[in-house]
Design a protein around this motif. Sequence first.
Motif: not given
Lengths: 252, 445
Positions: A73, A76, A88, B378-380, B382-391, B393, B398
């Motif tokens: 994060e 990003s 995903v 897990d993949e979802a 990671f996907y969310m985190r790569t958009r800047g959403i903190p783990e 949250q 989810l």
Amino acid sequence: MLSIQNLKAEIEGKEILKGINLEVKPGEVHAIMGPNGSGKSTLASVLAGRDIFKVTGGKVIFKGKNLLELSPEERSREGIFLAFQYPVEIPGVSITNFMRAALDQHRIHRGLEPMNASEFLRYMKEKKALVELDAKLEGRSVNVGFSGGEKKKNEVFQMAMLEPDLAILDETDSGLDIDALKVVANGVNKLKTKDNATIVITHYQRLLDYIVPDIIHVLYNGRIVKTGGKELALELEKHGYDEIKKQADKMF
Amino acid sequence: MKDTKNENIIFADLYKNETDFLIKETEKKKYVEEFLKSKIPDGKKENWRKFNSKPIFRHKYKLGKKAELDFNTIKSMSFFNPDANRIVLINGFFNEKLSFRKNEEIILTSTKKAKIEYPEIFYSHFRKIKNNDKTFFDALNESFSQDGAFIFVPDNISVKEPIHILHFIISSNGNIFSQTENIIIAGKNSSLKIIHSYHSLSRDFSFNNGRTDIFAGKNSATEYYIFEGEGDTAAHINNINTEQEKNSYLKSNIVTFCGSTVRNNFKIKLNEEHAKTEIEGIYMPDKEQYIDNFVEISHLKSNCESKQLFKGVIDNRAISVFTGKVYVAPGAQKTNSEQSNKNLLLTDYAKAYSRPQLEIYADDVACSHGSTTGQLDDEALFYMRTRGIPEKQAKTMLTSAFLKDIIENISTESYKDYVNFLINGRLKGQNPETLCSVKLCPSCT
Ligand SMILES: Nc1ncnc2c1ncn2[C@@H]1O[C@H](COP(=O)(O)OP(=O)(O)OP(=O)(O)O)[C@@H](O)[C@H]1O
Ligand SMILES: [Mg+2]
């Protein structure tokens, strides 16, 4: 902007990246090509912070920061964006809520107030238009029931929303029909400035007709074995990877 | 192993000086004898696998007494509608002052009063649902229950606003035992909604051993929502028995949010053709909590339909159990039954047991069941985190997405918002006791 030095990574004890070196400067477009299974997506995942890959050596400096120390994060928010080869599906999380949560974090990071609901919707509409994303997707869960092409467009839409400094597009062209390819490429080009950079991972010369790279790298067996100008893509299109593979196999 | 006889005597003794029981004085002896012989179910009993009664009987209880409560406390609950029919029970006893009947055409009172004021209706339903698998808990309630909620909606009457049954545990000092026997009767062609919520205003331990019988008359439509939010010092054994007549529809929804040991026994009988029942549940045990949902649906006639959907989010070292039993009687052709149980384990120590049980004695039936237990994708994440959403949250998003379909099916907006508020609060790491406390929630709408 990005400096990768002798980066090595493994998964389940198997070494996938065997010493990657890559320099990307602001304003540049790099293309990474290479045979299946050579480690392109792994490189992209490692840059985005996927922790199933273990970094066993090397350094990655992004805008002067040690990238490998940051969480996904944080990366990003620092300006790295990965358009996934396989986006995903997230049932139950709407694309609106998803983007809202993401954008809020980015804005807070930049010292800006989160947008209010109507500002956000306006902003989203504008970015959707940029990538010609069909309006009906917004109420739906992230990627759920999206066609292959819609998923790819949705990745570029998210990129448009977050305006990254470095975008890594992992086979964003695969599965797109020719019109969609143009739309996606067009979107990426519109987002291009002299300050940001793009890494496109692709198998096809076709995409590079639209997103014109400054530099092309060939990744094979965990290493960048050849680097050249945009004419390299044409060469590969004609002759395939045989010659490059042969040479590389001799070297390592 | 604890000496079960001991507990039987201890609990019988609680009632030594009590008089007003729902059963007739003449039946008392028979019931009490049966109770004294009854056994506390343990994990060895087939329908009670994994159940552990020790946490309940670790404490000594006093019998709950009549008590008062400030109306403002009730009013502060966000989903409370001061304008709707309600029955307030405190420590198991009907509080007439706090209760409110809006619709003149329905009966809204206590079981104790109904027995005297409406004996015909009362006795044609009281204990009419047979239970052939009685445990200590059933016998304890049957012998000594004194009061509860009584709702009767006559034929052809529709009650629009949800009727609210509120249970409060209030204690000035010491642990409280209480039990109620509630009766809900939906007449022919009637329709009603009930929100049955359980709260505790006490930090002492409490043990609630309740029973609710629901009679769904021909062509009636009933929605029955249960909210169990007594805080994590509360043990709750909740027995719900329902009988459905021809073409009736019953939708049940049970949210178990707090409770140290909770066991919900849902027994649904589809007695006549074309009866349809849907039951959904959410449970979110945390810490060392134990939440056990036992659902038994009996398809006794042809052309009936049943649907079960239970989802659990299990945190820390908590344990959940779901048993979904479907019985299809010989000749109950064209039965349609679905069952699904999904569990999300938030830690490596959390446990979810899921047991579908089908007993089918007819051949032309469609019965399905499915169960999944796992961690967040897990993949979802990671996907969310790569958009800047903190783990954290991303996990919250989810998890609430996981529960979303059941929450969306709650048809009363204010109650739906309340459930959402609590779930999100819990997922954000807010203390469950604070969240479950009735005093909270002025801010939650
Ligand atoms: N999660 C994983 N578990 C085990 N091995 C993996 C995993 N992800 C990738 N690999 C292995 O790493 C190697 C490189 O895979 P990667 O996906 O990076 O290739 P790629 O260059 O992107 O290929 P393609 O062109 O087919 O997309 C392959 O041998 C692959 O099997
Ligand atoms: Mg790949």
